[in-house]
Design a protein around this motif. Structure first.
Motif, PDB file in Angstrom:
ATOM      1  N   ALA A 151       0.811  -1.217   0.000  1.00 44.96           N
ATOM      2  CA  ALA A 151       0.000   0.000   0.000  1.00 44.96           C
ATOM      3  C   ALA A 151       0.843   1.265   0.000  1.00 44.96           C
ATOM      4  CB  ALA A 151      -0.927   0.007   1.210  1.00 44.96           C
ATOM      5  N   GLY A 152       2.156   1.118   0.160  1.00 48.84           N
ATOM      6  CA  GLY A 152       3.039   2.277   0.150  1.00 48.84           C
ATOM      7  C   GLY A 152       3.315   2.768  -1.253  1.00 48.84           C
ATOM      8  N   ALA A 153       4.135   3.794  -1.356  1.00 50.82           N
ATOM      9  CA  ALA A 153       4.387   4.413  -2.664  1.00 50.82           C
ATOM     10  C   ALA A 153       5.157   3.486  -3.588  1.00 50.82           C
ATOM     11  CB  ALA A 153       5.123   5.738  -2.471  1.00 50.82           C
ATOM     12  N   VAL A 154       6.279   2.932  -3.129  1.00 51.62           N
ATOM     13  CA  VAL A 154       7.047   2.001  -3.960  1.00 51.62           C
ATOM     14  C   VAL A 154       6.247   0.723  -4.186  1.00 51.62           C
ATOM     15  CG1 VAL A 154       9.109   0.565  -4.095  1.00 51.62           C
ATOM     16  CG2 VAL A 154       9.283   2.916  -3.270  1.00 51.62           C
ATOM     17  N   GLY A 155       5.671   0.182  -3.114  1.00 50.32           N
ATOM     18  CA  GLY A 155       4.915  -1.051  -3.232  1.00 50.32           C
ATOM     19  C   GLY A 155       3.734  -0.930  -4.174  1.00 50.32           C
ATOM     20  N   GLY A 156       3.035   0.178  -4.108  1.00 56.17           N
ATOM     21  CA  GLY A 156       1.884   0.379  -4.987  1.00 56.17           C
ATOM     22  C   GLY A 156       2.277   0.414  -6.453  1.00 56.17           C
ATOM     23  N   PHE A 157       3.349   1.139  -6.764  1.00 53.36           N
ATOM     24  CA  PHE A 157       3.828   1.155  -8.153  1.00 53.36           C
ATOM     25  C   PHE A 157       4.288  -0.235  -8.585  1.00 53.36           C
ATOM     26  CE2 PHE A 157       4.880   5.906  -7.752  1.00 53.36           C
ATOM     27  CZ  PHE A 157       3.812   6.282  -8.550  1.00 53.36           C
ATOM     28  N   ALA A 158       4.943  -0.969  -7.668  1.00 54.60           N
ATOM     29  CA  ALA A 158       5.424  -2.308  -8.005  1.00 54.60           C
ATOM     30  C   ALA A 158       4.263  -3.239  -8.331  1.00 54.60           C
ATOM     31  CB  ALA A 158       6.252  -2.874  -6.857  1.00 54.60           C
ATOM     32  N   VAL A 159       3.184  -3.154  -7.553  1.00 55.42           N
ATOM     33  CA  VAL A 159       2.004  -3.966  -7.834  1.00 55.42           C
ATOM     34  C   VAL A 159       1.469  -3.669  -9.228  1.00 55.42           C
ATOM     35  CG1 VAL A 159      -0.419  -4.354  -7.198  1.00 55.42           C
ATOM     36  CG2 VAL A 159       1.341  -4.270  -5.416  1.00 55.42           C
ATOM     37  N   GLN A 160       1.337  -2.398  -9.546  1.00 48.76           N
ATOM     38  CA  GLN A 160       0.775  -2.021 -10.843  1.00 48.76           C
ATOM     39  C   GLN A 160       1.680  -2.420 -12.002  1.00 48.76           C
ATOM     40  OE1 GLN A 160      -0.221   2.246  -9.986  1.00 48.76           O
ATOM     41  NE2 GLN A 160      -2.304   1.572 -10.447  1.00 48.76           N
ATOM     42  N   LEU A 161       2.973  -2.179 -11.861  1.00 50.57           N
ATOM     43  CA  LEU A 161       3.899  -2.519 -12.940  1.00 50.57           C
ATOM     44  C   LEU A 161       3.970  -4.020 -13.165  1.00 50.57           C
ATOM     45  CD1 LEU A 161       6.799  -0.020 -12.140  1.00 50.57           C
ATOM     46  CD2 LEU A 161       5.334   0.029 -14.170  1.00 50.57           C
ATOM     47  N   ALA A 162       4.024  -4.786 -12.068  1.00 51.85           N
ATOM     48  CA  ALA A 162       4.113  -6.237 -12.197  1.00 51.85           C
ATOM     49  C   ALA A 162       2.835  -6.807 -12.802  1.00 51.85           C
ATOM     50  CB  ALA A 162       4.392  -6.869 -10.838  1.00 51.85           C
ATOM     51  N   ALA A 163       1.682  -6.341 -12.332  1.00 46.58           N
ATOM     52  CA  ALA A 163       0.420  -6.827 -12.885  1.00 46.58           C
ATOM     53  C   ALA A 163       0.310  -6.501 -14.368  1.00 46.58           C
ATOM     54  CB  ALA A 163      -0.749  -6.217 -12.111  1.00 46.58           C
ATOM     55  N   LEU A 263      -0.524   3.399 -14.266  1.00 47.56           N
ATOM     56  CA  LEU A 263       0.021   3.829 -12.986  1.00 47.56           C
ATOM     57  C   LEU A 263      -0.864   4.908 -12.365  1.00 47.56           C
ATOM     58  CD1 LEU A 263       3.866   4.039 -13.647  1.00 47.56           C
ATOM     59  CD2 LEU A 263       2.570   2.182 -12.580  1.00 47.56           C
ATOM     60  N   THR A 264      -1.065   4.790 -11.070  1.00 53.93           N
ATOM     61  CA  THR A 264      -1.881   5.728 -10.310  1.00 53.93           C
ATOM     62  C   THR A 264      -0.977   6.615  -9.457  1.00 53.93           C
ATOM     63  OG1 THR A 264      -3.658   4.098 -10.175  1.00 53.93           O
ATOM     64  CG2 THR A 264      -3.751   5.946  -8.639  1.00 53.93           C
ATOM     65  N   LEU A 265      -1.169   7.920  -9.556  1.00 51.31           N
ATOM     66  CA  LEU A 265      -0.391   8.875  -8.764  1.00 51.31           C
ATOM     67  C   LEU A 265      -1.226   9.280  -7.553  1.00 51.31           C
ATOM     68  CD1 LEU A 265       0.939  11.077 -11.706  1.00 51.31           C
ATOM     69  CD2 LEU A 265       2.043   9.110 -10.619  1.00 51.31           C
TER      70      LEU A 265
END
Length: 296
Positions: A151-163, A263-265
């Motif tokens: 749910a953090g900033a790096v983790g959230g981007f990682a989830v989106q990029l990996a998916a 990606l969500t900002l």
């Protein structure tokens, strides 16, 4: 110009806004008039003295969104270009928490067309960290990835990029964040119970270390986000930690993914540059989802 700096280490009260000389770009650099600059945990670490530099004036801020204000002769940027950039550095006189910042020309990218400067300022550091961490894992579509701190900033981007790459993502986060991380693309969710050796890789954005390593299958991969803090390899598991680097070309790709809706900002709150110390206090209070952003 004004800039947020620390000259002594401590809590949020150590942050001061000072008048200083406006920096001039070299031949391969651009100067950006800062419209917005995100506040990150690394800034709190610099402020507290975790990275050294005692006795020096140290600038704060790595992320920036704004307008090219001056450009060296060896650059392709033009005055007026809307850009985002990563301005990395631990102990230096000025960072991006200022009215102007100078960066290498190849560290900048055209800003996302669909985002205002405040939202765009949340992309460079955390987006590049997530992308470069995934590069180290070398996963392919269909493989499984556990993202801690999803749910953090790096983790959230990682989830989106990996998916987006077709990787099966499981998000590890607090129960209250399940809806958020699933909305980012996590196929599976856990709040803490993870079977041993059950994933091809772990991206450890929560800095759990050795416990997270136990969740990787033999021969898999582990990547952390604290350089030098990764656990020793075991069972053939490759371990590494991402040391984020400025990369304008990669940042441009990420900006494109923002415009595509991949990606969500996320912005939690904005503060004026003069209220930089208040922003640090809010970060220290915890529970922030999205980034705090300073606006000169």
């Amino acid at each position: 110009m004004r800039a947020a700096v620390v000259s002594t280490f401590g809590g949020p009260e150590a942050v001061e806004v000072v008048e200083t000389e406006r920096p001039e770009p070299g031949p391969s650099q651009v100067r950006i008039k800062v419209a917005a600059a995100a506040l990150n945990p690394v800034d709190a670490g610099v402020r507290a003295g975790f990275f050294g530099g005692a006795g020096k004036r140290i600038g704060l801020g790595w992320d920036v969104a704004g307008t090219v204000d001056a450009a060296g002769l060896a650059t392709a940027w033009s005055i007026g270009d809307q850009v985002v950039a990563l301005d990395p550095g631990i102990v230096r006189p000025l960072g991006s928490h200022a009215e102007y910042v100078v960066v290498e020309a190849d560290a900048a990218a055209t800003a996302p067309a669909t985002a205002d400067a405040v939202r765009a300022a949340t992309l460079p550091l955390n987006g590049l960290t997530a992308a470069q961490a995934l590069d180290l894992l070398e996963l392919t579509g269909g493989q499984s990835l556990l993202v801690t701190g999803a749910a953090g900033a790096v983790g959230g981007f990682a989830v989106q990029l990996a998916a987006h790459r077709g990787i099966s993502v499981t998000a590890l986060a607090r129960e209250a964040d399940e809806e958020l991380v699933r909305s980012l693309g996590a196929a599976h969710f856990t709040a803490g119970t993870v079977a041993a050796a059950s994933f091809d890789a772990v991206l450890d954005a929560a800095v759990l270390g050795e416990p997270a390593l136990e969740w990787v299958r033999d021969g898999g991969g582990y990547v952390g986000v604290r350089p030098g803090g990764e656990p020793a390899p075991v069972r053939g598991v490759r371990t590494a930690a991402v040391a984020v680097t400025a990369d304008g070309a990669r940042l441009a790709e990420l900006a494109g993914l923002v415009d595509e809706g991949v990606l969500t900002l996320r912005v939690a709150e904005t503060f004026s540059l003069d209220d930089a110390a208040k922003a640090h206090a809010r970060l220290a209070a915890g529970g922030v989802r999205g980034r705090l952003v300073l606006v000169p």
